[in-house]
Design an enzyme around this catalytic site. Structure first.
Site, PDB file in Angstrom:
ATOM      1  N   PHE A  52      -0.657  10.143 -14.153  1.00 19.26           N
ATOM      2  CA  PHE A  52      -0.004  10.765 -12.989  1.00 19.26           C
ATOM      3  C   PHE A  52       1.263  11.514 -13.407  1.00 19.26           C
ATOM      4  CE2 PHE A  52      -2.085   9.745  -8.939  1.00 19.26           C
ATOM      5  CZ  PHE A  52      -3.217   9.166  -9.494  1.00 19.26           C
ATOM      6  N   LEU A  53       1.182  12.129 -14.575  1.00 19.67           N
ATOM      7  CA  LEU A  53       2.337  12.828 -15.115  1.00 19.67           C
ATOM      8  C   LEU A  53       1.910  14.210 -15.617  1.00 19.67           C
ATOM      9  CD1 LEU A  53       5.228  11.776 -15.247  1.00 19.67           C
ATOM     10  CD2 LEU A  53       4.850  11.144 -17.614  1.00 19.67           C
ATOM     11  N   ARG A  98      -9.516  17.704   2.683  1.00 14.91           N
ATOM     12  CA  ARG A  98      -8.380  17.426   3.577  1.00 14.91           C
ATOM     13  C   ARG A  98      -7.073  17.647   2.813  1.00 14.91           C
ATOM     14  NH1 ARG A  98     -10.187  11.629   5.992  1.00 14.91           N
ATOM     15  NH2 ARG A  98     -10.978  11.385   3.885  1.00 14.91           N
ATOM     16  N   LYS A 135       0.821  -1.219   0.000  1.00 15.67           N
ATOM     17  CA  LYS A 135       0.000   0.000   0.000  1.00 15.67           C
ATOM     18  C   LYS A 135       0.855   1.269   0.000  1.00 15.67           C
ATOM     19  CE  LYS A 135      -3.196   2.882   0.330  1.00 15.67           C
ATOM     20  NZ  LYS A 135      -4.144   3.141  -0.726  1.00 15.67           N
ATOM     21  N   LYS A 165      -9.298  17.107  -5.259  1.00 16.84           N
ATOM     22  CA  LYS A 165      -9.300  16.565  -6.623  1.00 16.84           C
ATOM     23  C   LYS A 165     -10.726  16.617  -7.137  1.00 16.84           C
ATOM     24  CE  LYS A 165      -9.437  12.098  -7.314  1.00 16.84           C
ATOM     25  NZ  LYS A 165      -9.226  10.622  -7.297  1.00 16.84           N
ATOM     26  N   ASN A 214       1.503   4.131  -3.095  1.00 21.73           N
ATOM     27  CA  ASN A 214       1.266   5.572  -2.957  1.00 21.73           C
ATOM     28  C   ASN A 214       2.555   6.371  -3.113  1.00 21.73           C
ATOM     29  OD1 ASN A 214      -1.430   5.210  -2.683  1.00 21.73           O
ATOM     30  ND2 ASN A 214      -1.612   5.989  -0.603  1.00 21.73           N
ATOM     31  N   CYS A 237      -4.445  11.112   1.733  1.00 20.62           N
ATOM     32  CA  CYS A 237      -3.596   9.920   1.592  1.00 20.62           C
ATOM     33  C   CYS A 237      -2.134  10.221   1.259  1.00 20.62           C
ATOM     34  CB  CYS A 237      -4.199   8.987   0.561  1.00 20.62           C
ATOM     35  SG  CYS A 237      -5.774   8.320   1.108  1.00 20.62           S
TER      36      CYS A 237
HETATM   37  N1  LIG Z   1      -9.951   8.133   1.707  1.00 19.07           N
HETATM   38  C1  LIG Z   1      -9.380   7.357   0.808  1.00 19.07           C
HETATM   39  O1  LIG Z   1      -9.471   7.587  -0.373  1.00 19.07           O
HETATM   40  C2  LIG Z   1      -8.586   6.141   1.231  1.00 19.07           C
HETATM   41  C3  LIG Z   1      -8.258   5.178   0.267  1.00 19.07           C
HETATM   42  C4  LIG Z   1      -7.518   4.068   0.664  1.00 19.07           C
HETATM   43  C5  LIG Z   1      -7.107   3.919   1.984  1.00 19.07           C
HETATM   44  N2  LIG Z   1      -7.444   4.875   2.888  1.00 19.07           N
HETATM   45  C6  LIG Z   1      -7.066   4.644   4.282  1.00 19.07           C
HETATM   46  O2  LIG Z   1      -8.227   4.091   4.917  1.00 19.07           O
HETATM   47  C7  LIG Z   1      -8.333   4.570   6.267  1.00 19.07           C
HETATM   48  C8  LIG Z   1      -9.669   5.293   6.449  1.00 19.07           C
HETATM   49  O3  LIG Z   1      -9.660   6.444   5.652  1.00 19.07           O
HETATM   50  P1  LIG Z   1     -10.997   7.320   5.447  1.00 19.07           P
HETATM   51  O4  LIG Z   1     -10.642   8.383   4.485  1.00 19.07           O
HETATM   52  O5  LIG Z   1     -12.145   6.434   5.170  1.00 19.07           O
HETATM   53  O6  LIG Z   1     -11.161   7.934   6.928  1.00 19.07           O
HETATM   54  P2  LIG Z   1     -12.358   8.801   7.497  1.00 19.07           P
HETATM   55  O7  LIG Z   1     -11.773   9.751   8.446  1.00 19.07           O
HETATM   56  O8  LIG Z   1     -13.216   9.304   6.373  1.00 19.07           O
HETATM   57  O9  LIG Z   1     -13.256   7.735   8.300  1.00 19.07           O
HETATM   58  C9  LIG Z   1     -12.837   7.108   9.467  1.00 19.07           C
HETATM   59  C10 LIG Z   1     -14.080   6.765  10.274  1.00 19.07           C
HETATM   60  O10 LIG Z   1     -13.685   5.968  11.399  1.00 19.07           O
HETATM   61  C11 LIG Z   1     -14.513   6.331  12.497  1.00 19.07           C
HETATM   62  N3  LIG Z   1     -13.903   5.859  13.752  1.00 19.07           N
HETATM   63  C12 LIG Z   1     -12.854   6.365  14.438  1.00 19.07           C
HETATM   64  N4  LIG Z   1     -12.611   5.648  15.540  1.00 19.07           N
HETATM   65  C13 LIG Z   1     -13.535   4.650  15.568  1.00 19.07           C
HETATM   66  C14 LIG Z   1     -13.797   3.572  16.463  1.00 19.07           C
HETATM   67  N5  LIG Z   1     -13.057   3.376  17.556  1.00 19.07           N
HETATM   68  N6  LIG Z   1     -14.834   2.753  16.185  1.00 19.07           N
HETATM   69  C15 LIG Z   1     -15.584   2.942  15.067  1.00 19.07           C
HETATM   70  N7  LIG Z   1     -15.376   3.939  14.190  1.00 19.07           N
HETATM   71  C16 LIG Z   1     -14.362   4.792  14.431  1.00 19.07           C
HETATM   72  C17 LIG Z   1     -14.636   7.831  12.370  1.00 19.07           C
HETATM   73  O11 LIG Z   1     -15.746   8.332  13.118  1.00 19.07           O
HETATM   74  C18 LIG Z   1     -14.810   7.982  10.844  1.00 19.07           C
HETATM   75  O12 LIG Z   1     -16.167   7.972  10.460  1.00 19.07           O
HETATM   76  C19 LIG Z   1      -7.090   5.425   6.481  1.00 19.07           C
HETATM   77  O13 LIG Z   1      -6.079   4.616   6.995  1.00 19.07           O
HETATM   78  C20 LIG Z   1      -6.729   5.880   5.077  1.00 19.07           C
HETATM   79  O14 LIG Z   1      -5.358   6.191   4.970  1.00 19.07           O
HETATM   80  C21 LIG Z   1      -8.180   5.969   2.563  1.00 19.07           C
HETATM   81  O1  LIG Z   2      -1.117  13.694 -12.448  1.00 14.20           O
HETATM   82  C1  LIG Z   2      -1.604  13.913 -11.324  1.00 14.20           C
HETATM   83  C2  LIG Z   2      -2.515  13.027 -10.698  1.00 14.20           C
HETATM   84  C3  LIG Z   2      -3.001  13.335  -9.439  1.00 14.20           C
HETATM   85  N1  LIG Z   2      -2.612  14.483  -8.823  1.00 14.20           N
HETATM   86  C4  LIG Z   2      -3.105  14.810  -7.474  1.00 14.20           C
HETATM   87  O2  LIG Z   2      -2.821  13.730  -6.597  1.00 14.20           O
HETATM   88  C5  LIG Z   2      -3.757  13.701  -5.532  1.00 14.20           C
HETATM   89  C6  LIG Z   2      -4.305  12.312  -5.341  1.00 14.20           C
HETATM   90  O3  LIG Z   2      -5.072  11.937  -6.463  1.00 14.20           O
HETATM   91  P1  LIG Z   2      -5.680  10.485  -6.629  1.00 14.20           P
HETATM   92  O4  LIG Z   2      -4.618   9.488  -6.484  1.00 14.20           O
HETATM   93  O5  LIG Z   2      -6.441  10.464  -7.877  1.00 14.20           O
HETATM   94  O6  LIG Z   2      -6.708  10.459  -5.409  1.00 14.20           O
HETATM   95  P2  LIG Z   2      -6.800   9.744  -3.994  1.00 14.20           P
HETATM   96  O7  LIG Z   2      -8.238   9.535  -3.751  1.00 14.20           O
HETATM   97  O8  LIG Z   2      -5.985  10.493  -2.993  1.00 14.20           O
HETATM   98  O9  LIG Z   2      -6.163   8.280  -4.193  1.00 14.20           O
HETATM   99  C7  LIG Z   2      -4.821   7.944  -3.827  1.00 14.20           C
HETATM  100  O10 LIG Z   2      -4.730   7.661  -2.445  1.00 14.20           O
HETATM  101  C8  LIG Z   2      -5.637   6.626  -2.011  1.00 14.20           C
HETATM  102  C9  LIG Z   2      -5.484   6.528  -0.501  1.00 14.20           C
HETATM  103  O11 LIG Z   2      -4.348   5.839  -0.121  1.00 14.20           O
HETATM  104  C10 LIG Z   2      -5.277   5.334  -2.727  1.00 14.20           C
HETATM  105  O12 LIG Z   2      -6.173   4.316  -2.302  1.00 14.20           O
HETATM  106  C11 LIG Z   2      -5.380   5.537  -4.244  1.00 14.20           C
HETATM  107  O13 LIG Z   2      -4.981   4.343  -4.915  1.00 14.20           O
HETATM  108  C12 LIG Z   2      -4.457   6.683  -4.618  1.00 14.20           C
HETATM  109  O14 LIG Z   2      -4.584   6.966  -6.022  1.00 14.20           O
HETATM  110  C13 LIG Z   2      -4.840  14.746  -5.896  1.00 14.20           C
HETATM  111  O15 LIG Z   2      -4.594  15.927  -5.149  1.00 14.20           O
HETATM  112  C14 LIG Z   2      -4.614  14.988  -7.372  1.00 14.20           C
HETATM  113  O16 LIG Z   2      -5.012  16.279  -7.780  1.00 14.20           O
HETATM  114  C15 LIG Z   2      -1.726  15.342  -9.429  1.00 14.20           C
HETATM  115  O17 LIG Z   2      -1.360  16.377  -8.860  1.00 14.20           O
HETATM  116  N2  LIG Z   2      -1.250  15.031 -10.668  1.00 14.20           N
END
Ligand SMILES: NC(=O)c1ccc[n+]([C@@H]2O[C@H](COP(=O)([O-])OP(=O)(O)OC[C@H]3O[C@@H](n4cnc5c(N)ncnc54)[C@H](O)[C@@H]3O)[C@@H](O)[C@H]2O)c1
Ligand SMILES: O=c1ccn([C@@H]2O[C@H](COP(=O)(O)OP(=O)(O)O[C@H]3O[C@H](CO)[C@@H](O)[C@H](O)[C@H]3O)[C@@H](O)[C@H]2O)c(=O)[nH]1
Length: 454
Positions: free
Chosen positions: A250-251, A331, A205, A324, A209, A261
């Site tokens: 991503f370029l 955030r 993971k 985005k 990233n 993230c």
């Molecule tokens: N947002 C993304 O695009 C994304 C993608 C891939 C991975 N991740 C990872 O996944 C994880 C979650 O990210 P997110 O963006 O969904 O977070 P988020 O902040 O949107 O959601 C987290 C949720 O967990 C809840 N929570 C906290 N403590 C708790 C507890 N003790 N019991 C039950 N619920 C509880 C919060 O109230 C909140 O609703 C992070 O580690 C993040 O890095 C995020």
């Molecule tokens: O050419 C590019 C592509 C993306 N971005 C920026 O990069 C950030 C992240 O973009 P994107 O990856 O599309 O969105 P996320 O939802 O943050 O997703 C990333 O982060 C997640 C949380 O870890 C992972 O699950 C995904 O695979 C990973 O793509 C954003 O601010 C984009 O604007 C750029 O600046 N240039």
């Protein structure tokens, strides 16, 4: 199969709804009672394409319910997906694992033997092993597996239903069999399924990233060089991206990455690598981070230069607040960081975003928000394009030119068509691109016009 999904934020809500949609019985759990009430009524707490319909459908089917009780969750299922946040710690660049720890501690007293806890949160390598050790004392026979989530905000439902790969880190054949059964429809559809140990899964993971973040910072570093050399980074990006070993995605030279993230994940990875004696190996991530932060500062400085050196009394239209397009998440949004800096340095800033205004206002109430692009741009001295929402590509630059005080565009995302904006009378600036000015009439045309000829 029965399962709980603990933490119903961006990842958990989408995971819970998608798992219910493919036929599982799911209990979503969160400590946020308001969120649980809204989800129980079928209302998504976030903006994601297709999520409202999916939630409504799965809640109505009875396969998806919500609760605030971990005890109820432990009684309901033997598999628990953990999707709580792992933000950056307030006092360092490491990951804050307090939410992960509190879920495990909260579940422990209620668990039955043979329970499987599956982490989806992004965590420092070694977390699954640490949690397993912690649980071994409290509830022997509980396994901790890791199944990192790769969804992107804006396409979260699609990414969950049709992922490019599934990665699971397990310590038993039982856990592998459970996860294969849960993801059976995806595996049957040909999605690659990588089954490994938890440490490797955790690292996949953050490595993914880090690679993507590095690609973005690489092209932004090239854009800085192009600016200094008077060269064109967009052409450079397309030309190097045509090499299939590099690839075009991503370029895009621009404002850099933000969101919940990439920034915190590369910092947490570097911090964890340091802890385990591999800090040197990923020291380049500090530079990736620095290059990224610099793009925000460079955008502010470029705006200042375009306004003659001072923001005082100048009106700036900001297009975009989300980190985005396709998301209402602000955030660590580069757009909002830039907008707030412009305001703080004396500019009158009006921000437009199709989805993220409410979230932006909650964080930056001092900024002015406009409901449409025209209102944001009225009497502006400068228009700043900071989030590349597709609708901004449909703007009619000629019509907009009549609203602004001065037709100057800084396209920090490098996504608007510079020629059509310049043809409509705009001076167009973008990172890594030579300036494009409105067309100057030819000498012959000037002479003809002066002579009254048509
Ligand atoms: N947002 C993304 O695009 C994304 C993608 C891939 C991975 N991740 C990872 O996944 C994880 C979650 O990210 P997110 O963006 O969904 O977070 P988020 O902040 O949107 O959601 C987290 C949720 O967990 C809840 N929570 C906290 N403590 C708790 C507890 N003790 N019991 C039950 N619920 C509880 C919060 O109230 C909140 O609703 C992070 O580690 C993040 O890095 C995020
Ligand atoms: O050419 C590019 C592509 C993306 N971005 C920026 O990069 C950030 C992240 O973009 P994107 O990856 O599309 O969105 P996320 O939802 O943050 O997703 C990333 O982060 C997640 C949380 O870890 C992972 O699950 C995904 O695979 C990973 O793509 C954003 O601010 C984009 O604007 C750029 O600046 N240039």
């Amino acid at each position: 199969m029965r399962m709980t999904v603990i933490g119903t934020g961006y990842v958990g809500t989408v995971h819970a709804a998608c798992m219910a949609d493919i036929g599982h019985q799911v209990l979503g759990i969160d400590i946020d009672a308001e969120r649980i009430a809204s989800l129980s009524a079928g209302r998504a707490p976030i903006h994601e394409d297709g999520l409202d319909e999916l939630l409504a459908r799965t809640v109505a089917s009875g396969r998806l319910r919500f609760s605030t009780s971990l005890a109820e969750g432990a009684a309901f299922a033997g598999t628990h997906f953990m999707c709580v946040g792992t933000p950056q710690r307030p006092d360092s660049k490491a990951a804050d694992l307090r939410y992960v720890d509190s879920v495990v501690d909260g579940l422990a007293p209620h668990l039955r033997p043979g329970t499987l806890i599956v982490g989806k949160s992004t965590v420092p390598v070694g977390t699954a092993a640490r949690l397993a050790e912690r649980l071994a004392d409290m509830t022997p026979g509980t396994e901790v597996a890791w199944n990192p989530e790769f969804l992107r905000e804006g396409s979260a439902v699609e990414d969950t239903m049709r992922p490019e790969r599934l990665v699971v880190g397990v310590t038993s054949q039982h856990a592998e069999a459970v996860l294969r059964a849960i993801y059976a429809p995806m595996i049957a559809a040909g999605v690659p399924f990588f089954c490994t140990d938890p440490a490797t899964a955790e690292l996949v993971k953050v490595a993914a990233n880090s690679f993507l973040a590095t690609k973005i910072s690489f092209i932004n570093a090239m854009a800085e060089v192009c600016d200094a050399a008077g060269a064109d980074a967009s052409v450079l990006a397309r030309a190097i991206g045509a090499d299939s070993r590099i690839g075009p995605r991503f370029l895009a030279p621009g404002l850099g990455f933000g969101g919940s993230c990439f920034p915190k994940d590369i910092r947490a990875f570097a911090a964890r690598a340091e802890e385990i004696g591999a800090g040197e190996a990923v020291a380049f991530l500090h530079e990736v981070d620095r290059i990224n932060t610099r793009q925000r500062q460079r955008t502010v400085e470029r705006a200042r230069r375009l306004l003659g050196g001072s923001f005082t009394g100048r009106r700036i239209a900001v297009l975009g607040a989300a980190f985005k397009p396709g998301s209402d998440d602000v955030r660590d949004s580069p757009a909002l960081v830039v907008a707030a800096a412009l305001h703080q340095q004396g500019a009158e800033v009006r921000v437009h975003d199709p989805e993220a205004v409410d979230n932006a206002r909650a964080v930056h109430p001092e900024l002015t928000y406009a409901l449409d692009v025209d209102k944001a741009c009225e009497d502006a001295d400068l228009v700043l394009h900071l989030t590349d929402w597709p609708e901004y590509q449909d703007i009619d630059p000629a019509a907009l030119a009549t609203l602004v005080r001065s037709p100057v565009l800084l396209d920090a995302r490098n996504r608007l068509d510079p020629r059509s904006w310049a043809a409509a009378g705009w001076a167009v600036h973008a990172p890594g691109r030579p300036r494009l000015s409105p067309p100057v009439p030819s000498q012959a045309k000037v002479a003809a016009l002066a002579g009254g000829a048509s």
